[in-house]
Write an enzyme that holds these catalytic residues in place. Structure first.
Site, PDB file in Angstrom:
ATOM      1  N   HIS A 433      21.611  -5.104  53.123  1.00  0.00           N
ATOM      2  CA  HIS A 433      20.196  -5.291  53.456  1.00  0.00           C
ATOM      3  C   HIS A 433      19.929  -6.690  54.008  1.00  0.00           C
ATOM      4  O   HIS A 433      18.814  -6.999  54.437  1.00  0.00           O
ATOM      5  CB  HIS A 433      19.355  -5.046  52.192  1.00  0.00           C
ATOM      6  CG  HIS A 433      17.896  -4.896  52.424  1.00  0.00           C
ATOM      7  ND1 HIS A 433      16.968  -5.817  51.987  1.00  0.00           N
ATOM      8  CD2 HIS A 433      17.181  -3.923  53.052  1.00  0.00           C
ATOM      9  CE1 HIS A 433      15.753  -5.424  52.330  1.00  0.00           C
ATOM     10  NE2 HIS A 433      15.850  -4.286  52.967  1.00  0.00           N
ATOM     11  N   HIS A 594       5.402  -8.586  54.488  1.00  0.00           N
ATOM     12  CA  HIS A 594       6.787  -8.159  54.265  1.00  0.00           C
ATOM     13  C   HIS A 594       7.723  -9.318  53.932  1.00  0.00           C
ATOM     14  O   HIS A 594       8.856  -9.102  53.515  1.00  0.00           O
ATOM     15  CB  HIS A 594       7.279  -7.424  55.523  1.00  0.00           C
ATOM     16  CG  HIS A 594       8.568  -6.702  55.359  1.00  0.00           C
ATOM     17  ND1 HIS A 594       9.752  -7.152  55.903  1.00  0.00           N
ATOM     18  CD2 HIS A 594       8.873  -5.553  54.706  1.00  0.00           C
ATOM     19  CE1 HIS A 594      10.724  -6.304  55.604  1.00  0.00           C
ATOM     20  NE2 HIS A 594      10.227  -5.331  54.881  1.00  0.00           N
TER      21      HIS A 594
END
Length: 688
Positions: A433, A594
């Protein structure tokens, strides 16, 4: 246990309620209110596909670990979820009714099969004949035949048909609404140059039901929509002869056969048909059977037609160029100094430009980059393909297990490999990720390295609506660590722990990030006990990791000032014995917050990191993640300033309290809406 932590799934529903609040807020522009209803619906679909499915799986286990993983028994959480979702659905329906009234005030109407003018009837009949009919497949239902396969994400019409002479005899059928092929909305011709009329595709079909079923001689029809949400998890088999890509493909196919986790239907549906569907789908009281309004699959409303007048829209805040990137080669700029891009305020263009420059630069030898979620027509991928064609060695770490992007990433894998790109597909049992890129060039007998580290995906589409930070740098220490991570990714079968622990500057999961975070918190605790200034600011999408939450509790008890900006899941609870109360807010606004940022005062040195990792156990222990320390003084100040603006948000900030009440922050005389203030702050810096 429940006094120390809020259940993760309940706090997620609280976040989705904040999204619904935006749709309910009459000060939000009308088209954005509709969009927020679409986001709320899409979020809820994914929640049932993943989290509710996981809870139902967990019900099969009695192990104490399962209960500890969810903070409460799964059965109790599921009941709580059902109660909350039904209440939210009622609020959703009320909000949609109010929005339709407001739309009517601006001459915007959603027409159905019963309220069409003669001209519109002719248009709808012709549109159905030319565009829709060939894509409509009616399926007749009967008691003795198995229920046809229903696809997740699809919208269905349940139809009850009768003949006026035989009112007690009904025939049932279903039709899948072909919105994926045709879109959900049909704009009807204007009749007065003032009114905008929009029709849903299912209503176009409903209007034409007598034609569709003319063969059977029915003259009464009731049509109501429903949808089934299914378990989206899939297990990867352990066949060592099967590649990960093949396992993913197999898993995608098995996902289509997942068990239903939710059945949502129009509460006006024919009762006999509803009972038939519930019975044939093998649903029971323990399943989420949720009555709703006329419209389902509301996620399509994120793309509602642009029929709104200019004065109904907010003042446009378009992205702008970073001042250091205007009229210059990005490669040259970052050899001299770091650049911090703040999306969506800054253009994503410098990232694409840097890759394009590398593709064309004869001195560049290689590019290595991670990819998690890519734009559908990715300029990043196009630049990398161009680099390969120009003789560069290009490596892309493409995470095939990015949830709901698996098919897209399999397609990109095929495209990249056809072009000669080396595609890495990750490490067993650990998603990659981290958001990293390193470019190597050989100039005047010296090897130069530069690239970037980001909090978000390298995706030019989402960079227009997601708030993220991206550091462009030629820092040798950072580049050295990125190279080490790629060495691990190239040899995923070897022990990764030793190799990743050798990273000296990046904080890396699953090896050093948790340990370093705890170290930083401990240092603040020491300072608080000595009576000196302390401050921790954490910005994250989610906070659910029990160990780190407990560490924050320890810090607050010692008197450390802890300020949190958590968009979504928030499992922490303020304790009575805290010497310094945790300040925790969530910001939900036009852009998706985010970014992940960590700030520790550290005796005035102000250690600041941007990270790809949320404070969740899955990220810290089961993923490859990276956090980069910001060392350039002006960039540290920039991030701190933005954090302070966000912490002072009293327009879109909500207090994260024990009761998950989502009260708005009320402080000060001046209204501070952080996304607008951040825009103006960065715009002014761009002018300097």
């Amino acid at each position: 246990m429940s006094n120390q932590f809020n259940p993760r799934d309940i706090t997620w529903l609280s976040f989705n309620e904040r999204v619904l609040q935006e749709a309910m807020d009459e000060e939000v522009p009308l088209h954005l209110r509709i969009r927020f209803l679409g986001i709320f619906s899409n979020n809820l679909d994914e929640f049932f596909r993943v989290r509710v499915a996981g809870l139902k799986r967990a019900m099969d286990f009695k192990d104490k670990f399962i209960t500890e993983s969810f903070y409460q028994p799964p059965t109790k959480i599921l009941q709580n979820i059902n109660d909350i979702v039904i209440q939210q659905q009622q609020n959703f329906d009320k909000t949609w009714k109010k929005i339709q009234v407001d739309m009517a005030d601006h001459h915007i109407f959603i027409r159905n099969a019963k309220n069409l003018s003669k001209n519109h009837q002719e248009f709808v009949t012709k549109y159905f004949d030319e565009m829709v009919e060939s894509n409509v497949i009616p399926i007749l239902l009967n008691e003795n035949s198995p229920m046809p396969y229903l696809r997740d994400k699809s919208l269905y019409m349940g139809i009850a048909m009768r003949k006026k002479k035989f009112q007690y005899e009904s025939k049932f059928a279903i039709i899948e609404v072909p919105s994926k092929i045709l879109g959900r909305f049909v704009s009807l011709p204007d009749e007065d140059n003032i009114t905008h009329n929009v029709m849903l595709l299912e209503d176009v079909i409903a209007f034409n039901l007598p034609h569709i079923f003319s063969y059977f001689g029915y003259d009464e029809f009731q049509a109501h929509c429903f949808k089934v949400t299914k378990d989206a998890e899939f297990d990867l088999d352990n066949d060592i002869k099967t590649t990960l890509a093949e396992k993913i493909e197999k898993g995608i196919k098995s996902r289509r056969k997942g068990k239903p986790t939710r059945f949502v239907f129009d509460k006006e549906m024919d009762k006999a048909l509803l009972e038939f569907l519930i019975r044939k789908l093998n649903l029971s009281k323990k399943d989420s059977i949720i009555p709703g309004g006329k419209i389902h699959n509301f996620r399509h409303f994120m793309d509602f037609p642009d029929v709104f007048e200019t004065d109904l829209k907010p003042v446009e805040r378009t992205s702008f160029d970073h001042p250091e990137c205007v009229g210059k080669r990005i490669t040259d700029v970052i050899q001299k100094s770091d650049i911090l891009l703040n999306f969506p305020y800054h253009h994503f263009t410098p990232v694409i430009d840097l890759l394009r420059e590398a593709a064309m630069d004869p001195e560049v030898k290689s590019i290595q980059i991670t990819a998690y979620r890519l734009a559908s027509n990715s300029k990043v991928i196009n630049a990398l393909i161009n680099a390969v064609r120009n003789g560069k060695d290009v490596t892309v770490m493409l995470e095939l297990r990015a949830r709901f992007d698996e098919e897209s990433n399999l397609r990109w894998k095929e495209i990249l490999e056809q072009e000669g790109v080396k595609v890495l597909v990750g490490i067993p049992n650990k998603k990659v990720h981290a958001k990293l890129c390193v470019i190597k060039k050989r100039s005047q007998n010296k090897t130069l390295q530069y690239g970037f580290v980001s909090t978000g995906n390298f995706n030019e589409k989402t960079a227009r609506i997601y708030g993220d930070h991206l550091l462009m740098t030629s820092d040798r220490a950072i580049m050295a660590d990125i190279n080490k991570i790629f060495m691990v990714l190239r040899k995923p079968k070897e022990d990764i722990t030793t190799a990743l622990k050798s990273c000296k500057n990046l904080l890396v999961c699953p090896t050093s990030m948790r340990e370093k975070i705890i170290h930083h918190i401990d240092k603040e605790i020491e300072e608080a006990k000595a009576g000196r200034k302390t401050l921790i600011i954490i910005k994250s999408n989610s906070l659910s990791d029990r160990i780190l939450i407990s560490k924050l509790y320890e810090a607050a008890t010692a008197g450390v000032v802890v300020k949190l900006i958590i968009r979504g899941i928030y499992c922490a609870v303020n304790q009575k014995d805290f010497k310094e109360k945790l300040m925790a807010i969530s910001i939900v606004d036009e852009y998706l917050e985010h970014a992940r940022v960590m700030y520790f005062y550290n005796k005035g040195s102000e250690d600041t990191y941007i990270s790809s990792a949320d404070w969740m156990t899955r990220n810290l222990d089961y993923r490859i993640e990276a956090a980069a320390k910001i060392t350039q003084k002006n960039l540290k100040k920039e991030i701190k300033d933005i954090l302070e603006i966000q912490l002072n948000d009293n327009v879109k900030g909500r207090i994260l309290d024990k009761k998950l009440s989502n009260f708005y922050v009320k402080s000060g005389d001046k209204k501070i809406r952080s996304q607008i203030e951040t825009y103006h702050y960065l715009r002014e810096k761009a002018k300097v």
